[in-house]
Design a protein around this motif. Structure first.
Motif, PDB file in Angstrom:
ATOM      1  N   ALA A  22      65.632  39.810  32.902  1.00 16.76           N
ATOM      2  CA  ALA A  22      66.515  39.834  31.734  1.00 16.76           C
ATOM      3  C   ALA A  22      67.752  40.716  31.891  1.00 16.76           C
TER       4      ALA A  22
ATOM      5  N   LYS B 154      58.229  39.763  27.033  1.00 16.10           N
ATOM      6  CA  LYS B 154      59.083  38.576  26.988  1.00 16.10           C
ATOM      7  C   LYS B 154      60.319  38.711  27.886  1.00 16.10           C
ATOM      8  N   TYR B 155      60.829  39.925  27.970  1.00 14.49           N
ATOM      9  CA  TYR B 155      62.087  40.172  28.694  1.00 14.49           C
ATOM     10  C   TYR B 155      61.897  41.228  29.776  1.00 14.49           C
TER      11      TYR B 155
ATOM     12  N   LYS C  13      67.567  33.464  26.447  1.00 14.24           N
ATOM     13  CA  LYS C  13      66.331  33.586  25.678  1.00 14.24           C
ATOM     14  C   LYS C  13      65.139  33.626  26.625  1.00 14.24           C
ATOM     15  N   TYR C  14      64.108  34.351  26.211  1.00 13.38           N
ATOM     16  CA  TYR C  14      62.938  34.563  27.055  1.00 13.38           C
ATOM     17  C   TYR C  14      62.300  33.257  27.532  1.00 13.38           C
TER      18      TYR C  14
ATOM     19  N   LEU D 120      64.076  32.232  30.782  1.00 15.73           N
ATOM     20  CA  LEU D 120      64.187  33.167  31.918  1.00 15.73           C
ATOM     21  C   LEU D 120      63.400  32.682  33.112  1.00 15.73           C
TER      22      LEU D 120
ATOM     23  N   ASN E 259      58.587  42.597  23.295  1.00 20.26           N
ATOM     24  CA  ASN E 259      59.831  42.245  23.977  1.00 20.26           C
ATOM     25  C   ASN E 259      59.852  42.681  25.441  1.00 20.26           C
TER      26      ASN E 259
END
Length: 116
Positions: free
Chosen positions: A106, A100-101, A112-113, A116, A97
């Protein structure tokens, strides 16, 4: 009590009642889902102010905590049945995560990733 001791206590409780037969991974996953729905019932159709009141009320908070405990217990039993270490899989998922973020993209958004 550490996490391994807690899992051992859950397994001991389960085994004393001969419930292992009901704790196949698919059954535990279903139980988690059902308990999560029961948790959601406490917040269904509530305004943000009503939710804050519920969380601030000792009796209501206790009811919510019981549902959360059910979810956590079934989750730990599922981890046990899958022979995975909850701390390890959570740590691994946090690393995923983090990629992803990234904070710079974020922070402060629920996007949602993939967007982004």
């Amino acid at each position: 009590m550490d996490l391994n001791q807690l899992i051992s206590k859950l397994v001991e409780f389960r085994d004393a009642r001969d419930w292992k037969q009901f704790h196949k991974p698919n059954h535990l996953a279903t139980a988690i889902s059902i308990e999560a729905a029961e948790l959601q019932e406490h917040f269904l159709w509530k305004s943000p102010d009503e939710v804050e009141g519920k969380v601030g009320d000792e009796h209501s908070c206790s009811e919510v905590a019981e549902e959360l405990a059910d979810i956590l217990m079934f989750s730990l039993l599922l981890a046990h049945e899958l022979n995975v270490d909850p701390i390890e899989i959570i740590t691994d998922k946090l690393k995923i995560n983090e990629i992803k973020y990234p904070v710079e993209k974020a922070r402060g958004t629920a996007t949602k990733y993939t967007e982004l």
